[in-house]
Design a protein around this motif. Structure first.
Motif, PDB file in Angstrom:
ATOM      1  N   GLU A  70       1.012  -0.758   0.563  1.00 48.66           N
ATOM      2  CA  GLU A  70       0.172  -0.042  -0.349  1.00 48.66           C
ATOM      3  C   GLU A  70       0.761   0.962  -0.130  1.00 48.66           C
ATOM      4  N   ARG A  75      -1.617   3.429  -8.137  1.00 54.47           N
ATOM      5  CA  ARG A  75      -2.390   1.959  -8.407  1.00 54.47           C
ATOM      6  C   ARG A  75      -2.478   1.718  -9.082  1.00 54.47           C
ATOM      7  N   ASN A  95     -18.345  10.335  -5.176  1.00 50.39           N
ATOM      8  CA  ASN A  95     -17.999   9.095  -4.815  1.00 50.39           C
ATOM      9  C   ASN A  95     -16.524   9.023  -5.939  1.00 50.39           C
ATOM     10  N   ALA A  99     -11.543   9.504  -3.819  1.00 49.00           N
ATOM     11  CA  ALA A  99      -9.984   8.484  -3.463  1.00 49.00           C
ATOM     12  C   ALA A  99      -8.631   9.180  -4.143  1.00 49.00           C
ATOM     13  N   VAL A 103      -5.883   9.445  -1.882  1.00 47.97           N
ATOM     14  CA  VAL A 103      -4.530   8.702  -1.816  1.00 47.97           C
ATOM     15  C   VAL A 103      -3.998   9.331  -2.859  1.00 47.97           C
ATOM     16  N   SER A 111      -9.700  16.955  -9.548  1.00 47.86           N
ATOM     17  CA  SER A 111      -9.875  15.215  -9.288  1.00 47.86           C
ATOM     18  C   SER A 111     -11.759  15.559  -9.432  1.00 47.86           C
ATOM     19  N   ARG A 147     -14.881   4.978 -10.123  1.00 46.77           N
ATOM     20  CA  ARG A 147     -14.558   5.187  -9.427  1.00 46.77           C
ATOM     21  C   ARG A 147     -13.150   4.683  -9.340  1.00 46.77           C
ATOM     22  N   MET A 151      -8.887   6.128 -10.605  1.00 47.30           N
ATOM     23  CA  MET A 151      -7.210   6.264  -9.520  1.00 47.30           C
ATOM     24  C   MET A 151      -6.230   5.609 -10.491  1.00 47.30           C
TER      25      MET A 151
END
Length: 212
Positions: A70, A75, A95, A99, A103, A111, A147, A151
């Motif tokens: 992690e 990702r 939603n 992330a 993250v 975003s 979603r 990432m």
């Protein structure tokens, strides 16, 4: 290319995956089929880093990597869960954007702009301000895919993508997965439905329970 070498995973003394070897080509769709208890979801969870393999090696484009690490900012693998796992108190846009902010440390403007682009791609623009309880099962699934894509994973995994949906939506799900090939992403689909698996697959892996 994603390569798995001699992947083994056991739970409470029961071996689920035993020295499994697998190669998934870039931009390919791999369908994983087999009966309940054969290890389909366990394999997906190991690839996604949600379970740590007991032994074996993962490599991506020739470089070793640990899906369960992690600490990596990049990702590699995204997951679309069977029950979608959307945050009920957040809108569709929130939603998808959350992330990358939490993250990837993107600012809110960046975003949300990326999230809106994904929602447009998946025909969800008109639902951006709605909450999960206001959506149909097919819409929730597309939000879950958006979603995961937010990432920017290299590999996208699906756990039984048709099981929570009306059978009439199966073809729409197939078209969505096939359409995502155009983005260059590699996809791994765990499914109990052999006809659906064959319809979307470039590669087909059938797993069977390990004989005791």
């Amino acid at each position: 290319m994603l390569k798995l070498e001699n992947i083994t995973k056991s739970f409470e003394g029961t071996t689920i995956l035993n020295n499994l070897n697998l190669e998934v080509k870039d931009n390919a769709i791999l369908s994983v089929v087999g009966p309940s208890g054969a290890g389909k979801t366990t394999l997906l969870r190991c690839i996604a880093g949600l379970e740590k393999a007991d032994s074996g090696k993962f490599t991506l484009d020739g470089n070793p990597f640990d899906p369960a690490d992690e600490s990596s900012k990049e990702r590699v693998v995204g997951v679309v869960f069977q029950d979608f796992n959307l945050f009920p108190h957040l809108s569709v846009l929130q939603n998808v954007a959350l992330a990358p902010e939490m993250v990837l440390k993107q600012d809110k403007k960046t975003s949300e702009a990326a999230a809106k682009k994904l929602l447009d791609q998946l025909e969800l623009t008109n639902h951006a301000d709605q909450f999960p309880f206001e959506l149909s099962g097919g819409q929730k699934q597309r939000v879950a895919i958006a979603r995961a894509l937010a990432m920017q994973p290299k590999i996208l995994c699906y756990d039984e993508p048709t099981s929570a949906l009306d059978p009439s939506l199966r073809d729409a799900v197939a078209e969505l997965i096939l359409g995502l090939k155009k983005t260059g992403i590699t996809q791994i689909v765990v499914t109990h439905d052999p006809d659906f698996a064959k319809k979307i697959a470039d590669q087909l892996l059938e797993v069977k329970p390990i004989n005791k």
